[in-house]
Write a protein that holds these residues in place. Structure first.
Motif, PDB file in Angstrom:
ATOM      1  N   ASN A 216     135.622  62.145  12.158  1.00 50.62           N
ATOM      2  CA  ASN A 216     135.464  60.719  11.389  1.00 50.62           C
ATOM      3  C   ASN A 216     136.279  59.613  12.005  1.00 50.62           C
TER       4      ASN A 216
ATOM      5  N   GLY B 173     134.188  56.461  13.159  1.00 51.37           N
ATOM      6  CA  GLY B 173     134.514  55.057  12.734  1.00 51.37           C
ATOM      7  C   GLY B 173     134.691  54.118  13.589  1.00 51.37           C
TER       8      GLY B 173
ATOM      9  N   LYS C 288     133.980  47.399   7.056  1.00 52.96           N
ATOM     10  CA  LYS C 288     133.857  48.231   5.938  1.00 52.96           C
ATOM     11  C   LYS C 288     133.651  49.707   6.247  1.00 52.96           C
ATOM     12  N   GLU C 289     132.649  49.954   7.221  1.00 57.82           N
ATOM     13  CA  GLU C 289     132.258  51.265   7.560  1.00 57.82           C
ATOM     14  C   GLU C 289     133.533  51.975   8.375  1.00 57.82           C
TER      15      GLU C 289
ATOM     16  N   LYS D  46     136.465  51.524   8.144  1.00 63.09           N
ATOM     17  CA  LYS D  46     137.456  51.851   6.813  1.00 63.09           C
ATOM     18  C   LYS D  46     137.184  53.136   6.233  1.00 63.09           C
ATOM     19  N   TYR D  47     135.933  53.102   5.968  1.00 62.28           N
ATOM     20  CA  TYR D  47     135.401  54.423   4.982  1.00 62.28           C
ATOM     21  C   TYR D  47     135.657  55.647   5.782  1.00 62.28           C
TER      22      TYR D  47
ATOM     23  N   GLU E 160     139.352  56.400   6.053  1.00 62.57           N
ATOM     24  CA  GLU E 160     139.706  57.027   5.033  1.00 62.57           C
ATOM     25  C   GLU E 160     139.329  58.359   4.708  1.00 62.57           C
ATOM     26  N   THR E 161     138.199  58.757   5.195  1.00 63.74           N
ATOM     27  CA  THR E 161     137.649  60.047   5.245  1.00 63.74           C
ATOM     28  C   THR E 161     138.429  61.009   5.988  1.00 63.74           C
TER      29      THR E 161
END
Length: 79
Positions: free
Chosen positions: A11, A15, A22-23, A25-26, A29-30
């Motif tokens: 991830n 990322g 936004k992607e 960060k997603y 965070e995953t």
């Protein structure tokens, strides 16, 4: 446990290649969530005597270090 550990790395890598913040960060965070998932596995390994106390402490130290770096990475993403 392996799946969670690989998920952290995968991830972060995915990322880092995303164009949208936004992607990014997603995925970061995953990765952080997967890192948190590793913590109870380390306790379980200790309870089952697969690792000793010093090995468990070292693993938790590394998890905290990586978690801190991921936290800063996520915090510094500005939309």
């Amino acid at each position: 446990m392996r799946r969670a550990a690989v998920s952290v790395m995968a991830n972060i890598a995915e990322g880092s290649k995303k164009k949208s913040l936004k992607e990014k960060k997603y995925f970061y965070e995953t990765a952080d969530t997967s890192l948190e998932e590793l913590k109870p596995y380390f306790y379980l390994c200790y309870d089952l005597e697969y690792i000793n106390q010093s090995q468990g402490e070292e693993l938790m130290k590394l998890v905290r270090e990586v978690g801190g770096m991921l936290g800063q990475l996520i915090k510094n993403i500005k939309y």
